[in-house]
Design a protein around this motif. Sequence first.
Motif, PDB file in Angstrom:
ATOM      1  N   HIS B 225       0.844  -1.210   0.000  1.00 47.50           N
ATOM      2  CA  HIS B 225       0.000   0.000   0.000  1.00 47.50           C
ATOM      3  C   HIS B 225       0.873   1.252   0.000  1.00 47.50           C
ATOM      4  O   HIS B 225       0.613   2.196  -0.752  1.00 47.50           O
ATOM      5  CB  HIS B 225      -0.898   0.020   1.246  1.00 47.50           C
ATOM      6  N   THR B 226       1.899   1.234   0.842  1.00 45.15           N
ATOM      7  CA  THR B 226       2.760   2.418   0.945  1.00 45.15           C
ATOM      8  C   THR B 226       3.431   2.710  -0.394  1.00 45.15           C
ATOM      9  O   THR B 226       3.508   3.870  -0.817  1.00 45.15           O
ATOM     10  CB  THR B 226       3.833   2.185   2.031  1.00 45.15           C
ATOM     11  N   ALA B 227       3.900   1.649  -1.057  1.00 40.41           N
ATOM     12  CA  ALA B 227       4.571   1.850  -2.349  1.00 40.41           C
ATOM     13  C   ALA B 227       3.587   2.423  -3.377  1.00 40.41           C
ATOM     14  O   ALA B 227       3.925   3.366  -4.111  1.00 40.41           O
ATOM     15  CB  ALA B 227       5.142   0.528  -2.841  1.00 40.41           C
ATOM     16  N   LEU B 228       2.383   1.873  -3.416  1.00 40.71           N
ATOM     17  CA  LEU B 228       1.400   2.375  -4.391  1.00 40.71           C
ATOM     18  C   LEU B 228       0.997   3.816  -4.060  1.00 40.71           C
ATOM     19  O   LEU B 228       0.826   4.645  -4.967  1.00 40.71           O
ATOM     20  CB  LEU B 228       0.164   1.471  -4.401  1.00 40.71           C
ATOM     21  N   ASN B 229       0.865   4.114  -2.772  1.00 41.83           N
ATOM     22  CA  ASN B 229       0.513   5.488  -2.378  1.00 41.83           C
ATOM     23  C   ASN B 229       1.607   6.465  -2.792  1.00 41.83           C
ATOM     24  O   ASN B 229       1.326   7.583  -3.242  1.00 41.83           O
ATOM     25  CB  ASN B 229       0.302   5.573  -0.871  1.00 41.83           C
ATOM     26  N   ARG B 230       2.867   6.021  -2.634  1.00 44.31           N
ATOM     27  CA  ARG B 230       3.991   6.904  -3.035  1.00 44.31           C
ATOM     28  C   ARG B 230       3.958   7.159  -4.524  1.00 44.31           C
ATOM     29  O   ARG B 230       4.177   8.273  -4.987  1.00 44.31           O
ATOM     30  CB  ARG B 230       5.318   6.248  -2.667  1.00 44.31           C
ATOM     31  N   LEU B 231       3.703   6.099  -5.270  1.00 47.30           N
ATOM     32  CA  LEU B 231       3.654   6.265  -6.729  1.00 47.30           C
ATOM     33  C   LEU B 231       2.526   7.214  -7.126  1.00 47.30           C
ATOM     34  O   LEU B 231       2.709   8.111  -7.951  1.00 47.30           O
ATOM     35  CB  LEU B 231       3.460   4.898  -7.394  1.00 47.30           C
ATOM     36  N   ASN B 232       1.382   7.035  -6.479  1.00 45.20           N
ATOM     37  CA  ASN B 232       0.205   7.832  -6.828  1.00 45.20           C
ATOM     38  C   ASN B 232       0.310   9.268  -6.304  1.00 45.20           C
ATOM     39  O   ASN B 232      -0.351  10.171  -6.816  1.00 45.20           O
ATOM     40  CB  ASN B 232      -1.041   7.142  -6.243  1.00 45.20           C
ATOM     41  N   GLY B 233       1.137   9.468  -5.290  1.00 46.42           N
ATOM     42  CA  GLY B 233       1.249  10.808  -4.706  1.00 46.42           C
ATOM     43  C   GLY B 233       0.139  11.090  -3.713  1.00 46.42           C
ATOM     44  O   GLY B 233       0.081  12.182  -3.147  1.00 46.42           O
ATOM     45  N   ALA B 234      -0.740  10.141  -3.501  1.00 48.35           N
ATOM     46  CA  ALA B 234      -1.863  10.267  -2.558  1.00 48.35           C
ATOM     47  C   ALA B 234      -2.329   8.841  -2.284  1.00 48.35           C
ATOM     48  O   ALA B 234      -2.047   7.941  -3.073  1.00 48.35           O
ATOM     49  CB  ALA B 234      -2.982  11.102  -3.155  1.00 48.35           C
ATOM     50  N   PRO B 235      -3.040   8.649  -1.193  1.00 53.35           N
ATOM     51  CA  PRO B 235      -3.516   7.289  -0.927  1.00 53.35           C
ATOM     52  C   PRO B 235      -4.318   6.740  -2.109  1.00 53.35           C
ATOM     53  O   PRO B 235      -5.176   7.426  -2.656  1.00 53.35           O
ATOM     54  CB  PRO B 235      -4.401   7.473   0.302  1.00 53.35           C
ATOM     55  N   LEU B 241      -8.668   3.699  -8.952  1.00 54.92           N
ATOM     56  CA  LEU B 241      -7.782   3.057  -9.931  1.00 54.92           C
ATOM     57  C   LEU B 241      -7.925   3.636 -11.344  1.00 54.92           C
ATOM     58  O   LEU B 241      -6.914   3.832 -12.028  1.00 54.92           O
ATOM     59  CB  LEU B 241      -8.023   1.542  -9.951  1.00 54.92           C
ATOM     60  N   PRO B 242      -9.156   3.925 -11.836  1.00 54.26           N
ATOM     61  CA  PRO B 242      -9.237   4.496 -13.195  1.00 54.26           C
ATOM     62  C   PRO B 242      -8.439   5.797 -13.345  1.00 54.26           C
ATOM     63  O   PRO B 242      -7.738   5.988 -14.338  1.00 54.26           O
ATOM     64  CB  PRO B 242     -10.743   4.728 -13.385  1.00 54.26           C
ATOM     65  N   ALA B 243      -8.531   6.660 -12.320  1.00 52.64           N
ATOM     66  CA  ALA B 243      -7.750   7.913 -12.377  1.00 52.64           C
ATOM     67  C   ALA B 243      -6.254   7.606 -12.300  1.00 52.64           C
ATOM     68  O   ALA B 243      -5.433   8.269 -12.957  1.00 52.64           O
ATOM     69  CB  ALA B 243      -8.163   8.828 -11.225  1.00 52.64           C
ATOM     70  N   PHE B 244      -5.911   6.589 -11.523  1.00 54.00           N
ATOM     71  CA  PHE B 244      -4.500   6.180 -11.400  1.00 54.00           C
ATOM     72  C   PHE B 244      -3.967   5.709 -12.758  1.00 54.00           C
ATOM     73  O   PHE B 244      -2.860   6.064 -13.166  1.00 54.00           O
ATOM     74  CB  PHE B 244      -4.411   5.059 -10.358  1.00 54.00           C
ATOM     75  N   TYR B 245      -4.781   4.927 -13.484  1.00 56.64           N
ATOM     76  CA  TYR B 245      -4.334   4.423 -14.791  1.00 56.64           C
ATOM     77  C   TYR B 245      -4.197   5.556 -15.806  1.00 56.64           C
ATOM     78  O   TYR B 245      -3.381   5.472 -16.716  1.00 56.64           O
ATOM     79  CB  TYR B 245      -5.310   3.378 -15.324  1.00 56.64           C
ATOM     80  N   HIS B 290       6.181  -7.296 -10.414  1.00 63.50           N
ATOM     81  CA  HIS B 290       5.635  -6.821 -11.694  1.00 63.50           C
ATOM     82  C   HIS B 290       5.613  -5.289 -11.736  1.00 63.50           C
ATOM     83  O   HIS B 290       5.891  -4.688 -12.773  1.00 63.50           O
ATOM     84  CB  HIS B 290       4.232  -7.392 -11.907  1.00 63.50           C
ATOM     85  N   CYS B 291       5.293  -4.682 -10.607  1.00 70.71           N
ATOM     86  CA  CYS B 291       5.296  -3.211 -10.549  1.00 70.71           C
ATOM     87  C   CYS B 291       6.716  -2.693 -10.789  1.00 70.71           C
ATOM     88  O   CYS B 291       6.905  -1.679 -11.475  1.00 70.71           O
ATOM     89  CB  CYS B 291       4.780  -2.718  -9.203  1.00 70.71           C
ATOM     90  N   LEU B 292       7.712  -3.392 -10.205  1.00 68.62           N
ATOM     91  CA  LEU B 292       9.113  -2.976 -10.409  1.00 68.62           C
ATOM     92  C   LEU B 292       9.482  -3.080 -11.885  1.00 68.62           C
ATOM     93  O   LEU B 292      10.162  -2.205 -12.437  1.00 68.62           O
ATOM     94  CB  LEU B 292      10.029  -3.852  -9.557  1.00 68.62           C
ATOM     95  N   GLN B 293       9.016  -4.158 -12.518  1.00 66.76           N
ATOM     96  CA  GLN B 293       9.317  -4.322 -13.951  1.00 66.76           C
ATOM     97  C   GLN B 293       8.663  -3.205 -14.768  1.00 66.76           C
ATOM     98  O   GLN B 293       9.274  -2.660 -15.694  1.00 66.76           O
ATOM     99  CB  GLN B 293       8.830  -5.688 -14.429  1.00 66.76           C
TER     100      GLN B 293
END
Lengths: 338, 299
Positions: B225-235, B241-245, B290-293
């Motif tokens: 969760h923390t890694a995805l939140n960092r990537l997204n810049g927000a929780p 997810l649609p906005a994230f994509y 997979h996210c790292l790739q």
Amino acid sequence: MLNTQLSDWREAALQFEQQINNTILGQERAVRQAVIAIFARGHVLLEGSVGVGKTTLLRALAQGLGGDYQRIEGTIDLMPADLIYYTYLDKHGRPQVDPGPLLKQGNRLATFFFNEINRARPQVHSLLLRVMAERSISAFNQEYHFPHMQVFADRNRIEKEETFELPAAARDRFMMEIHIDMPADESILQDLVFNPRFHDVDQLIAEIAPGNVAYYQLNELAVHIQQSIVPSHALQQYALNLWQAGSKPMEYGIQLSDVDMTELIQAGASPRGMSFLIRAAKVNAWLHNRDILLPEDLQAVFVVTMAHRIFLNPIYSYRQEQLMPALMHAILNAVAAP
Amino acid sequence: MHFKSLLLLLLSVLLSSCSDSIDRPIRFFQVQTPRPFGYVIGDTIMQRIIIETRPGLALQKNSLPAKGRINRWLNLQDITIKSVAGGQGTRYQIDLVYQLFYAPLTVKMLETPSFTLQFHQFGKTIAKKVPRWHFTAAPLRELAIRKDAGKDYMRPDAPAPLIDNRAVWIRVALFLALACCLGIYLAWIYGLLRFLPRYHIFKRPVRQLAHLAESDFARMLRIMHTALNRLNGAPLFPHRLPAFYQRFPAYQQLDDELRWFFDCSNHYFFSVDSKIQPGDDAKIKALCRHCLQVERGMR
């Protein structure tokens, strides 16, 4: 109440919502929020421009719920007694005292609509406080109870002259403040303007089948909904974090432009407000056919249940309409779960 | 007649054995010098001494002048000794390089100093003197100031032409660039480029997850969760997810895995019954890999 009954009720609730959406076009979000408030048994404050459908929405909700409906217009000369009784001379010339709008239907009163509440005086507001909090009133040396009553009030945000801002205590008793905006979709606007179906509001409201959701069962249903969904420890922590962020936004790294965040908040949400948030969130989860409460349920109702009960420092109040949505958005983007 | 001839032959042999040319210790000595004129301050003068000695006669090197200052105006810059031994003896070639520091105002006669070379054999010392050598030094400056001719008293030397080193610099630049590229690549591989926020997010979580077992399931979920939140810049929540994509289209290909992850996390953290299925931990680790790739453009 069995889970199957809860499921049947959900179907009824979704049908009820669909009926309202067929009548009030382009207000799906506001209709969903009103439906949540109805099943969470919370009072609702509506805000919006003139003629965008606030009253029509409330009449449609009242028609769909069935039960008795009363409406009063807020005016500057309205006094608390006007809600309780009215006096007149009968045909024999004798003075008569009859129950006012609040008492007229007794405990069958299901929907009480206070139009233009900010035009009424503070004395009227304080009467309303008790009505909303206790669903009862003292008059003619006795207590009157309105167990099924739900208050809907509206105020327009265009005119500020001769109006009285609702005191904090009165605002806090409303579960939600729902904003009604003009629909953005051009085809909906075209339909609203040119389709004769929307010209006669009485006929439009009459199309809604009454009693789809029986008003006298709502209290019991609401208790079961609240009991059937138990928030986990992680969700409780998330709710507490949202609450804290509303009181001390700088501790969550929230920064708004041109704002001293240490000075922004005068008072955060009350515990009552947080309980409203959780109640509304549980109804949202129930409408989504879930028996677990998720962060997205809290997020779905966070703005409508919190924005009107967070009080900004007076030096920022003139920017309230700009700052409050930005603050709500920032809080939801700052607090993570888990 | 025969007797006379034999006597004459014997006499001549005896006379030849008495000749000193056989026993002479130094058979050849020559001092070779350059032109004896036209030297100015700073010039070097090379003096070569060639000596041929009889076999076994060794040059005493300490009899040569020492390198360094000879006198106020003459330095001995270098001494080179070459010796070649043969059947006839030893041939020495001694090169002396003097440098002149005399600044005469007129042409002046100078001389290199005389010194004595010493050779040694059978406990006896043989000396050979190297004579002085005279030469003239000339002034570097003009004798008369000719300002009236409108000329400067001294004119600067023409600048010395520089050695062409462009090729060297090009090679240096190329190898520096190559070294920089390799350094940046290594830094990227090891997740050190912190200023590139999109390219270092999943490196550490992959390492952290690798050390966790199923018993640390809550921690695994939190790390992801923390890694995805960092990537997204927000929780990041499932309904966002649609906005994230839209912001990170490359992660769209992981939609199924991400939705499974959020569903799994919701049930674990927010339902009363926090059961996990066997293999869920491996699925989270796979998702993080997979996210790292995706982050590194390898997927």
